[in-house]
Motif scaffolding. Structure first.
Motif, PDB file in Angstrom:
ATOM      1  N   ASP A 262       0.958  -1.345  -0.101  1.00  0.00           N
ATOM      2  CA  ASP A 262       0.011  -0.099   0.031  1.00  0.00           C
ATOM      3  C   ASP A 262       0.911   1.104  -0.067  1.00  0.00           C
ATOM      4  N   ALA A 263       1.005   1.825  -1.295  1.00  0.00           N
ATOM      5  CA  ALA A 263       2.021   2.805  -1.297  1.00  0.00           C
ATOM      6  C   ALA A 263       1.388   4.105  -0.529  1.00  0.00           C
ATOM      7  N   ILE A 264       0.387   4.323  -0.243  1.00  0.00           N
ATOM      8  CA  ILE A 264      -0.313   5.303   0.629  1.00  0.00           C
ATOM      9  C   ILE A 264       0.165   5.355   1.954  1.00  0.00           C
ATOM     10  N   ALA A 265      -0.348   4.066   2.547  1.00  0.00           N
ATOM     11  CA  ALA A 265       0.062   4.062   3.827  1.00  0.00           C
ATOM     12  C   ALA A 265       1.648   3.747   4.314  1.00  0.00           C
ATOM     13  N   GLU A 266       2.405   3.427   3.192  1.00  0.00           N
ATOM     14  CA  GLU A 266       3.977   3.219   3.452  1.00  0.00           C
ATOM     15  C   GLU A 266       4.630   4.391   2.828  1.00  0.00           C
ATOM     16  N   ASP A 267       3.664   5.341   2.408  1.00  0.00           N
ATOM     17  CA  ASP A 267       4.544   6.523   1.933  1.00  0.00           C
ATOM     18  C   ASP A 267       5.553   6.388   0.681  1.00  0.00           C
ATOM     19  N   MET A 268       5.029   5.383  -0.098  1.00  0.00           N
ATOM     20  CA  MET A 268       5.911   5.274  -1.301  1.00  0.00           C
ATOM     21  C   MET A 268       5.804   6.131  -2.662  1.00  0.00           C
ATOM     22  N   ASN A 269       6.868   6.540  -3.086  1.00  0.00           N
ATOM     23  CA  ASN A 269       6.784   7.232  -4.399  1.00  0.00           C
ATOM     24  C   ASN A 269       6.891   6.505  -5.510  1.00  0.00           C
ATOM     25  N   TRP A 270       6.864   6.908  -6.880  1.00  0.00           N
ATOM     26  CA  TRP A 270       6.704   6.206  -7.938  1.00  0.00           C
ATOM     27  C   TRP A 270       7.997   5.369  -8.034  1.00  0.00           C
ATOM     28  N   ASP A 271       9.252   6.197  -7.885  1.00  0.00           N
ATOM     29  CA  ASP A 271      10.581   5.572  -8.142  1.00  0.00           C
ATOM     30  C   ASP A 271      10.724   4.120  -7.226  1.00  0.00           C
ATOM     31  N   GLU A 272      10.304   4.491  -5.826  1.00  0.00           N
ATOM     32  CA  GLU A 272      10.260   3.112  -4.943  1.00  0.00           C
ATOM     33  C   GLU A 272       9.164   2.060  -5.396  1.00  0.00           C
ATOM     34  N   TYR A 273       8.100   2.701  -6.044  1.00  0.00           N
ATOM     35  CA  TYR A 273       7.122   1.434  -6.114  1.00  0.00           C
ATOM     36  C   TYR A 273       7.442   0.853  -7.649  1.00  0.00           C
ATOM     37  N   ASP A 274       7.904   1.493  -8.636  1.00  0.00           N
ATOM     38  CA  ASP A 274       8.447   0.979  -9.769  1.00  0.00           C
ATOM     39  C   ASP A 274       9.612  -0.120  -9.384  1.00  0.00           C
ATOM     40  N   GLU A 275      10.533   0.452  -8.418  1.00  0.00           N
ATOM     41  CA  GLU A 275      11.559  -0.624  -8.048  1.00  0.00           C
ATOM     42  C   GLU A 275      11.171  -1.784  -7.401  1.00  0.00           C
TER      43      GLU A 275
ATOM     44  N   TYR B   1      -1.006  -4.953   9.142  1.00  0.00           N
ATOM     45  CA  TYR B   1      -1.939  -4.283  10.109  1.00  0.00           C
ATOM     46  C   TYR B   1      -1.575  -2.958  10.712  1.00  0.00           C
ATOM     47  N   MET B   2      -0.246  -3.119  11.154  1.00  0.00           N
ATOM     48  CA  MET B   2       0.193  -1.943  11.794  1.00  0.00           C
ATOM     49  C   MET B   2       0.474  -0.780  11.036  1.00  0.00           C
ATOM     50  N   ASP B   3       0.244  -0.800   9.898  1.00  0.00           N
ATOM     51  CA  ASP B   3       0.314   0.564   8.869  1.00  0.00           C
ATOM     52  C   ASP B   3      -1.079   1.129   8.959  1.00  0.00           C
ATOM     53  N   TYR B   4      -2.094   0.667   9.704  1.00  0.00           N
ATOM     54  CA  TYR B   4      -3.449   1.126   9.829  1.00  0.00           C
ATOM     55  C   TYR B   4      -3.786   1.494  11.216  1.00  0.00           C
ATOM     56  N   GLN B   5      -3.014   2.112  12.008  1.00  0.00           N
ATOM     57  CA  GLN B   5      -3.169   2.397  13.311  1.00  0.00           C
ATOM     58  C   GLN B   5      -3.537   3.967  13.674  1.00  0.00           C
ATOM     59  N   ASP B   6      -3.233   4.664  12.709  1.00  0.00           N
ATOM     60  CA  ASP B   6      -3.367   6.203  12.700  1.00  0.00           C
ATOM     61  C   ASP B   6      -4.971   6.543  12.360  1.00  0.00           C
TER      62      ASP B   6
ATOM     63  N   LYS C 176      -9.690   4.206  20.396  1.00  0.00           N
ATOM     64  CA  LYS C 176      -8.925   4.460  21.359  1.00  0.00           C
ATOM     65  C   LYS C 176      -7.791   3.518  21.813  1.00  0.00           C
ATOM     66  N   GLY C 177      -8.242   2.398  21.765  1.00  0.00           N
ATOM     67  CA  GLY C 177      -7.428   1.332  21.837  1.00  0.00           C
ATOM     68  C   GLY C 177      -6.405   0.949  20.808  1.00  0.00           C
ATOM     69  N   ARG C 178      -5.321   0.482  20.989  1.00  0.00           N
ATOM     70  CA  ARG C 178      -4.319  -0.213  20.211  1.00  0.00           C
ATOM     71  C   ARG C 178      -3.593  -1.452  20.507  1.00  0.00           C
ATOM     72  N   PRO C 179      -3.540  -2.361  19.626  1.00  0.00           N
ATOM     73  CA  PRO C 179      -4.053  -2.065  18.167  1.00  0.00           C
ATOM     74  C   PRO C 179      -5.432  -2.291  17.969  1.00  0.00           C
ATOM     75  N   GLN C 180      -5.843  -1.458  16.893  1.00  0.00           N
ATOM     76  CA  GLN C 180      -7.231  -1.320  16.665  1.00  0.00           C
ATOM     77  C   GLN C 180      -7.262  -2.255  15.158  1.00  0.00           C
ATOM     78  N   PHE C 181      -8.631  -2.705  14.988  1.00  0.00           N
ATOM     79  CA  PHE C 181      -8.836  -3.493  13.713  1.00  0.00           C
ATOM     80  C   PHE C 181     -10.100  -2.897  13.217  1.00  0.00           C
ATOM     81  N   TYR C 182     -10.256  -3.037  11.882  1.00  0.00           N
ATOM     82  CA  TYR C 182     -11.525  -2.749  11.237  1.00  0.00           C
ATOM     83  C   TYR C 182     -11.900  -4.168  10.806  1.00  0.00           C
ATOM     84  N   ILE C 183     -13.346  -4.321  11.002  1.00  0.00           N
ATOM     85  CA  ILE C 183     -14.018  -5.638  10.287  1.00  0.00           C
ATOM     86  C   ILE C 183     -15.460  -5.105   9.956  1.00  0.00           C
ATOM     87  N   MET C 184     -16.020  -6.027   9.080  1.00  0.00           N
ATOM     88  CA  MET C 184     -17.521  -5.586   8.593  1.00  0.00           C
ATOM     89  C   MET C 184     -18.191  -6.603   8.802  1.00  0.00           C
ATOM     90  N   SER C 185     -19.467  -6.549   9.785  1.00  0.00           N
ATOM     91  CA  SER C 185     -20.365  -7.635   9.909  1.00  0.00           C
ATOM     92  C   SER C 185     -21.469  -7.611   8.862  1.00  0.00           C
TER      93      SER C 185
END
Length: 549
Positions: free
Chosen positions: A57-70, A196-201, A206-215
């Protein structure tokens, strides 16, 4: 096969795009990353089928195109799945063409609400190989991967593609009544695979670690005219809910294996009635109500006082209500099915049970006067300073393609831009004209809503009821930084096409003549019902003045 799932670089000077697990879209100055549940399920399905899966996930990992292409050069995936939305779809067309030029053998698959509404458009405007039509794109993707792996031509139903240079319109992916598949067959997302740790922000939790699910996917009400998931991903007849036992099993899995401290159930609204009662009892009887906090989306009037008490006993912490306006005519126009006069009562019942109330509101409705819009601010302020609402989220309403609101805005000339200027739907400025409010005034009202957090009465209510530990202080500080971030988000200067950009007299008269009509004949499917409940369609009232072409 080697399969890549994630997001390509989607950088913007406007901020960090909140693309994943988001019914709306917004660039945030203070980054927020939500775990993409269905995309994570897709990656897990493919892994379980025996394929090699990479999650980047280039958004959560803050990757630019040079890094993603690599990364692409190193991994050489056979197929890449990612999700898009209207405000970034044109950016993603360029991304697809860039990747196909550098990696022509890599098949690219795109999914999401916008391409489900307009699947042909992306095939016409990019070199994408496949477009998945529908919200169950995890099931569709595993079918496609297996299809390609077996060397078959074309694509399974619900996946659009090209044949001999021509676009093949291949329907919509859905569960057929005679199929043996069920939403409960979906595996729990592999949280280690999907980082999953890339999605804690996420400052609301309130709790950490937190998780999203869908019932459930997505909302049993399913009629709100502005909600793109209700209409493009999960339209009438597509709503499905997991069993309470299956949902609880995922909760147990997350607590036992990852030490989950808080779980957010991001179904459009948590299934009510017997489903919710059963789920609460499972949490209580197992003792997991003492191990993890549970939060969810909720509708006003969906449950009663006694159910709120049961939910609190089951470990529920935060309820997120989408009220969207403090003006009843707006609520009716949006087909929300909520009585504004009952909101105080519902919030008090939830607060008396010990639950945290989170309220979402929007500004920028074409039919609202300044006085109408201020009703939203006044209601939010009264609720917050009275200690009945803890968190208030304010945004500008966006008419996303695929919604009845968008169709009406295009037909009636409400848009400030061209109908395919999708990048203007990024919530950095209002997208629709109003009766008497300028774009700056609409954004100013959003900022005003956030200023309620600075009201001494709210600060006192928050301090005496919610700050009981050092953890609460840290949580409050994180929330405060997000508030200031949102105020800066709505301080951006909107583009201008004229002095006022207001609706014409003719547009206003026609609009006011039809305020009672949500302009849709879709249906809601109540939890537990086998057949959809028809929504009564009201014929339009003709205005006295002619329609402006």
């Amino acid at each position: 096969m080697k399969v890549l799932v994630g997001f390509p670089p989607t950088q913007s000077p406007l901020g960090t795009p909140l693309l994943s697990q988001n019914r709306q879209f917004q660039y945030f100055e203070k980054p927020t990353f939500l775990y993409p549940v269905v995309l994570g399920t897709a990656a897990t399905m493919v892994k379980k089928a025996g394929h090699e899966v990479i999650w980047r996930d280039a958004i959560a990992e803050d990757m630019n195109w040079d890094e993603y292409d690599e990364m692409l050069e190193k991994e050489k995936p056979d197929i890449f799945l990612f999700e898009t939305k209207a405000p970034v779809v044109k950016k993603h067309w360029k991304s697809i063409n860039h990747m196909k030029e550098k990696f022509p053998n890599m098949k690219i698959v795109i999914c999401g609400d916008h391409v489900s509404y307009l699947p042909r458009e992306t095939l016409e405007n990019s070199k994408v190989d496949y477009v998945i039509n529908g919200g169950y794109y995890d099931f569709a993707f595993i079918d496609l991967v297996n299809w390609i792996n077996e060397g078959k031509g074309g694509a399974p139903e619900g996946v659009w593609y090209r044949k001999d240079g021509e676009i093949v319109e291949n329907g919509r992916f859905e569960f057929h009544k005679d199929s043996e598949r069920d939403i409960n067959d979906a595996p729990f997302p592999d949280r280690e695979l999907t980082k999953y740790m890339d999605y804690q922000d996420e400052f609301n939790l309130k709790g950490r670690p937190q998780f999203y699910i869908m019932s459930a996917r997505d909302c049993a009400w399913g009629k709100c005219t502005f909600c793109v998931w209700d209409h493009a991903l999960y339209p009438k007849g597509a709503y499905k809910q997991r069993t309470p036992e299956n949902t609880f099993a995922e909760v147990k899995h997350l607590v036992d294996n990852f030490g989950a401290k808080e779980i957010f159930d991001d179904a459009g609204t948590i299934p009510p009635g017997k489903w919710l009662e059963k789920f609460c009892n499972l949490m209580i009887e197992s003792g997991y109500n003492k191990k993890v906090m549970y939060s969810c989306n909720m509708r006003f009037g969906w449950v009663d006082r006694e159910m709120y008490k049961l939910m609190k006993g089951a470990g529920f912490r935060l309820l997120k209500y989408g009220l969207e306006s403090g003006c009843q005519k707006t609520i009716d126009k949006l087909d929300k099915g909520v009585d504004v006069s009952k909101v105080f009562e519902h919030c008090k019942d939830a607060k008396d049970a010990g639950l945290v109330c989170h309220l979402t509101m929007m500004t920028g409705y074409p039919w609202e006067t300044k006085n109408d819009a201020m009703k939203t601010f006044n209601l939010a302020k009264k609720l917050m300073t009275a200690g009945l609402v803890d968190i208030h989220q304010s945004t500008v309403v966006m008419p996303y393609p695929g919604t009845p609101l968008y169709e009406e805005a295009v037909r009636e000339g409400w848009l400030r831009f061209e109908k395919d200027d999708y990048e203007k739907l990024a919530m950095d400025q209002p997208a629709m004209k109003t009766i008497e409010m300028s774009p700056e005034e609409v954004q100013g009202l959003c900022k005003l809503n956030y200023r309620i957090y600075l009201d001494p009465k709210y600060i006192w209510q928050h301090a005496k009821s919610r700050i009981k530990s050092w953890e609460d202080i840290k949580y409050t500080f994180e929330g405060l930084t997000a508030v200031f971030g949102h105020m800066r988000d709505f301080s951006r200067k909107p583009e201008r096409k004229g002095d006022k950009e207001l609706l014409t007299e003719e547009q206003v008269e026609r609009m006011l003549a039809n305020l009672h009509n949500p302009r849709q004949d879709l249906v809601a499917i109540k939890a537990g019902a086998k057949e959809p409940i028809p929504h009564r369609k009201i014929e339009e009232v003709e205005a006295k003045l002619p329609v402006v072409q």
